[in-house]
Design a protein around this motif. Structure first.
Motif, PDB file in Angstrom:
ATOM      1  N   LYS A 160       0.833  -1.200   0.000  1.00  0.00           N
ATOM      2  CA  LYS A 160       0.000   0.000   0.000  1.00  0.00           C
ATOM      3  C   LYS A 160       0.871   1.256   0.000  1.00  0.00           C
ATOM      4  CE  LYS A 160      -4.072   2.082   0.518  1.00  0.00           C
ATOM      5  NZ  LYS A 160      -5.175   1.964  -0.454  1.00  0.00           N
ATOM      6  N   LEU A 161       1.897   1.250   0.813  1.00  0.00           N
ATOM      7  CA  LEU A 161       2.832   2.370   0.840  1.00  0.00           C
ATOM      8  C   LEU A 161       3.537   2.518  -0.503  1.00  0.00           C
ATOM      9  CD1 LEU A 161       4.447   1.832   4.353  1.00  0.00           C
ATOM     10  CD2 LEU A 161       2.971   3.750   3.702  1.00  0.00           C
ATOM     11  N   ASN A 162       3.893   1.399  -1.114  1.00  0.00           N
ATOM     12  CA  ASN A 162       4.565   1.440  -2.409  1.00  0.00           C
ATOM     13  C   ASN A 162       3.665   2.078  -3.466  1.00  0.00           C
ATOM     14  OD1 ASN A 162       7.058   0.639  -3.760  1.00  0.00           O
ATOM     15  ND2 ASN A 162       5.774  -0.725  -4.980  1.00  0.00           N
TER      16      ASN A 162
ATOM     17  N   GLN B 117       1.217   4.240  -2.893  1.00  0.00           N
ATOM     18  CA  GLN B 117       1.091   5.664  -2.580  1.00  0.00           C
ATOM     19  C   GLN B 117       2.348   6.431  -2.992  1.00  0.00           C
ATOM     20  OE1 GLN B 117       0.129   4.807   1.575  1.00  0.00           O
ATOM     21  NE2 GLN B 117      -1.775   5.951   1.358  1.00  0.00           N
ATOM     22  N   TYR B 118       3.512   5.829  -2.730  1.00  0.00           N
ATOM     23  CA  TYR B 118       4.776   6.468  -3.093  1.00  0.00           C
ATOM     24  C   TYR B 118       4.883   6.620  -4.614  1.00  0.00           C
ATOM     25  CZ  TYR B 118       9.783   7.531  -2.892  1.00  0.00           C
ATOM     26  OH  TYR B 118      11.014   8.140  -3.018  1.00  0.00           O
ATOM     27  N   ALA B 119       4.538   5.564  -5.335  1.00  0.00           N
ATOM     28  CA  ALA B 119       4.575   5.613  -6.800  1.00  0.00           C
ATOM     29  C   ALA B 119       3.628   6.683  -7.329  1.00  0.00           C
ATOM     30  CB  ALA B 119       4.215   4.248  -7.374  1.00  0.00           C
ATOM     31  N   HIS B 120       2.434   6.781  -6.742  1.00  0.00           N
ATOM     32  CA  HIS B 120       1.451   7.771  -7.190  1.00  0.00           C
ATOM     33  C   HIS B 120       1.957   9.191  -6.943  1.00  0.00           C
ATOM     34  CE1 HIS B 120      -2.424   9.608  -8.039  1.00  0.00           C
ATOM     35  NE2 HIS B 120      -2.333  10.255  -6.877  1.00  0.00           N
ATOM     36  N   GLN B 121       2.538   9.440  -5.773  1.00  0.00           N
ATOM     37  CA  GLN B 121       3.003  10.786  -5.441  1.00  0.00           C
ATOM     38  C   GLN B 121       4.131  11.245  -6.343  1.00  0.00           C
ATOM     39  OE1 GLN B 121       3.740  11.943  -1.417  1.00  0.00           O
ATOM     40  NE2 GLN B 121       1.906  10.957  -0.600  1.00  0.00           N
ATOM     41  N   HIS B 122       4.973  10.305  -6.786  1.00  0.00           N
ATOM     42  CA  HIS B 122       6.148  10.675  -7.568  1.00  0.00           C
ATOM     43  C   HIS B 122       6.059  10.245  -9.028  1.00  0.00           C
ATOM     44  CE1 HIS B 122       7.933  12.027  -3.869  1.00  0.00           C
ATOM     45  NE2 HIS B 122       7.768  10.841  -3.325  1.00  0.00           N
ATOM     46  N   HIS B 123       4.845   9.832  -9.440  1.00  0.00           N
ATOM     47  CA  HIS B 123       4.588   9.477 -10.849  1.00  0.00           C
ATOM     48  C   HIS B 123       5.561   8.402 -11.343  1.00  0.00           C
ATOM     49  CE1 HIS B 123       2.003  12.997 -10.765  1.00  0.00           C
ATOM     50  NE2 HIS B 123       3.025  13.725 -10.363  1.00  0.00           N
ATOM     51  N   LEU B 124       5.721   7.368 -10.527  1.00  0.00           N
ATOM     52  CA  LEU B 124       6.613   6.262 -10.867  1.00  0.00           C
ATOM     53  C   LEU B 124       5.796   5.053 -11.291  1.00  0.00           C
ATOM     54  CD1 LEU B 124       9.045   6.578  -7.826  1.00  0.00           C
ATOM     55  CD2 LEU B 124       9.511   7.248 -10.191  1.00  0.00           C
ATOM     56  N   PRO B 125       6.342   4.234 -12.176  1.00  0.00           N
ATOM     57  CA  PRO B 125       5.606   3.029 -12.582  1.00  0.00           C
ATOM     58  C   PRO B 125       5.612   1.991 -11.477  1.00  0.00           C
ATOM     59  CG  PRO B 125       7.771   3.050 -13.600  1.00  0.00           C
ATOM     60  CD  PRO B 125       7.621   4.380 -12.898  1.00  0.00           C
ATOM     61  N   ILE B 126       4.477   1.359 -11.281  1.00  0.00           N
ATOM     62  CA  ILE B 126       4.423   0.223 -10.375  1.00  0.00           C
ATOM     63  C   ILE B 126       5.170  -0.935 -11.025  1.00  0.00           C
ATOM     64  CG2 ILE B 126       2.864  -1.471  -9.309  1.00  0.00           C
ATOM     65  CD1 ILE B 126       2.830   1.147  -7.884  1.00  0.00           C
ATOM     66  N   GLU B 127       5.646  -1.842 -10.215  1.00  0.00           N
ATOM     67  CA  GLU B 127       6.484  -2.943 -10.680  1.00  0.00           C
ATOM     68  C   GLU B 127       5.962  -3.620 -11.947  1.00  0.00           C
ATOM     69  OE1 GLU B 127       7.402  -7.482  -9.222  1.00  0.00           O
ATOM     70  OE2 GLU B 127       6.906  -5.967  -7.740  1.00  0.00           O
ATOM     71  N   LYS B 128       6.887  -3.816 -12.871  1.00  0.00           N
ATOM     72  CA  LYS B 128       6.613  -4.612 -14.065  1.00  0.00           C
ATOM     73  C   LYS B 128       7.294  -5.966 -13.847  1.00  0.00           C
ATOM     74  CE  LYS B 128       6.629  -0.441 -16.926  1.00  0.00           C
ATOM     75  NZ  LYS B 128       7.293   0.288 -18.022  1.00  0.00           N
ATOM     76  N   THR B 129       6.497  -7.017 -13.785  1.00  0.00           N
ATOM     77  CA  THR B 129       7.026  -8.315 -13.378  1.00  0.00           C
ATOM     78  C   THR B 129       8.122  -8.838 -14.305  1.00  0.00           C
ATOM     79  OG1 THR B 129       5.235  -9.404 -14.595  1.00  0.00           O
ATOM     80  CG2 THR B 129       4.886  -8.990 -12.252  1.00  0.00           C
ATOM     81  N   GLU B 130       8.137  -8.369 -15.544  1.00  0.00           N
ATOM     82  CA  GLU B 130       9.153  -8.866 -16.455  1.00  0.00           C
ATOM     83  C   GLU B 130      10.505  -8.202 -16.230  1.00  0.00           C
ATOM     84  OE1 GLU B 130       7.017  -5.500 -18.725  1.00  0.00           O
ATOM     85  OE2 GLU B 130       6.576  -7.069 -17.266  1.00  0.00           O
ATOM     86  N   ASN B 131      10.591  -7.246 -15.298  1.00  0.00           N
ATOM     87  CA  ASN B 131      11.824  -6.503 -15.114  1.00  0.00           C
ATOM     88  C   ASN B 131      12.620  -6.949 -13.896  1.00  0.00           C
ATOM     89  OD1 ASN B 131      11.711  -4.972 -17.392  1.00  0.00           O
ATOM     90  ND2 ASN B 131      10.755  -3.197 -16.428  1.00  0.00           N
ATOM     91  N   ASN B 132      12.649  -8.246 -13.622  1.00  0.00           N
ATOM     92  CA  ASN B 132      13.452  -8.742 -12.509  1.00  0.00           C
ATOM     93  C   ASN B 132      14.921  -8.370 -12.650  1.00  0.00           C
ATOM     94  OD1 ASN B 132      11.364  -9.817 -11.091  1.00  0.00           O
ATOM     95  ND2 ASN B 132      11.772 -11.943 -11.640  1.00  0.00           N
ATOM     96  N   TYR B 133      15.411  -8.273 -13.889  1.00  0.00           N
ATOM     97  CA  TYR B 133      16.800  -7.890 -14.095  1.00  0.00           C
ATOM     98  C   TYR B 133      17.084  -6.512 -13.500  1.00  0.00           C
ATOM     99  CZ  TYR B 133      17.444 -11.788 -17.393  1.00  0.00           C
ATOM    100  OH  TYR B 133      17.538 -13.029 -17.963  1.00  0.00           O
ATOM    101  N   ALA B 134      16.141  -5.603 -13.596  1.00  0.00           N
ATOM    102  CA  ALA B 134      16.340  -4.257 -13.057  1.00  0.00           C
ATOM    103  C   ALA B 134      16.510  -4.302 -11.543  1.00  0.00           C
ATOM    104  CB  ALA B 134      15.163  -3.361 -13.437  1.00  0.00           C
ATOM    105  N   TYR B 135      15.692  -5.107 -10.863  1.00  0.00           N
ATOM    106  CA  TYR B 135      15.785  -5.201  -9.406  1.00  0.00           C
ATOM    107  C   TYR B 135      17.022  -5.973  -8.983  1.00  0.00           C
ATOM    108  CZ  TYR B 135      11.032  -3.527  -9.717  1.00  0.00           C
ATOM    109  OH  TYR B 135       9.930  -2.759  -9.998  1.00  0.00           O
ATOM    110  N   GLN B 136      17.385  -6.971  -9.781  1.00  0.00           N
ATOM    111  CA  GLN B 136      18.602  -7.720  -9.484  1.00  0.00           C
ATOM    112  C   GLN B 136      19.821  -6.800  -9.595  1.00  0.00           C
ATOM    113  OE1 GLN B 136      19.030 -11.299 -11.776  1.00  0.00           O
ATOM    114  NE2 GLN B 136      21.024 -11.807 -10.898  1.00  0.00           N
TER     115      GLN B 136
END
Length: 293
Positions: A167-169, A171-190
């Motif tokens: 829920k916090l994630n 809200q944070y994404a909404h406030q800063h206009h960030l994309p919510i996690e894209k499941t195909e982008n595990n490489y980015a998080y890794q």
């Protein structure tokens, strides 16, 4: 003379159960601030301030705190409370990274949360009063399950914690206009995780791509899709933060920092710093001191 940096370790005995997770009231934590020294911790912290007025120095950033403020702190971020908060009312959720990643069976879980290890956006946000009340109620439920554990407590804690963090994630994404996690982008998080582990000795994208067993092109594509910056930009930003922390909190010389971060020569580090900030290291230190006074 500057006091040595103190690292506060997670105290499992404070929790009383087999979780590296706890919920602490404000009075349990304020003793850390009384001496005005810089310190860090080996765990994550999310503090929920229902009422407060003051500020926190977090790494090289000043974080303002007011009513209904949430603050996100990652492990080993240096912090200092230069001004005592005025009669604060707050609660803090703390947990260790490996525990949470295991708890949710996802080794990248903490790296998917946009507010941790964040270099580009604020480490705090303001939420509506009713959302703050709801979050604090969830924290109290978690604390109750921790202190009066029952056979099904682990399942209740897992569901409450997952809901609160996600829920916090959102809200944070909404406030800063960030994309919510894209499941195909595990490489980015890794990649984001590997930066935290290897930034001291690896400063080439090809090295990280090799660790992940993918091409530089694939890595850069994943990072750009998730974070809207190139892999090189993300790496340089993380390296810059490490240099700034050594300057501000360890009081190391440029030569000492260059050695720690494997720059071949001190002037190569100085050139990197100037290209990223537009300032020399001396100008940066002077500017920071003027800001926090």
């Amino acid at each position: 003379m500057q006091a040595p940096l103190k690292t506060i370790l997670f105290q499992k005995t404070e929790c009383g159960v087999d979780f590296l997770l706890n919920v602490l009231g404000g009075k349990q934590q304020q003793r850390r601030w009384t001496n005005n020294n810089t310190y860090n911790t080996d765990f994550f912290e999310i503090s929920f301030f229902k009422k407060a007025k003051g500020r926190l120095l977090l790494d090289q950033r000043q974080v303002d705190i007011g009513d209904n403020t949430v603050i996100f702190i990652s492990p080993f971020q240096k912090r200092q409370w230069p001004v005592a908060l005025e009669d604060p009312d707050f609660t803090t959720l703390i947990f260790q990274e490996d525990f949470l990643n295991d708890f949710f069976a996802d080794k990248l879980f903490t790296y998917r949360l946009l507010y941790f290890y964040q270099l580009d956006y604020p480490l705090n946000m303001t939420i509506p009063a009713d959302e703050m009340d709801r979050a604090c109620h969830i924290l109290q439920e978690i604390k109750t399950e921790l202190t009066a554990t029952k056979p099904d407590s682990v399942h209740i804690i897992r569901s409450l914690l997952y809901y609160l963090l996600q829920k916090l994630n959102r809200q944070y994404a909404h406030q800063h206009h960030l994309p919510i996690e894209k499941t195909e982008n595990n490489y980015a998080y890794q990649f984001r995780k590997l930066l935290e582990v290897h930034i001291h000795e690896k400063q080439r994208i090809s090295e990280y791509a090799a660790l992940m067993g993918i091409s530089r092109i694939s890595l850069n594509k994943a990072v750009q899709a998730q974070f809207n910056v190139t892999a090189t930009q993300l790496m340089k930003h993380r390296l810059l933060a490490e240099v700034q922390n050594y300057l501000l909190h360890e009081r190391l010389t440029v030569a000492e920092i260059a050695d720690k971060l494997h720059f071949s020569e001190p002037h190569h580090l100085m050139r990197f710093f100037k290209s990223q900030t537009g300032l020399t290291t001396s100008e940066f230190m002077a500017s920071y001191q003027n800001t926090v006074v």
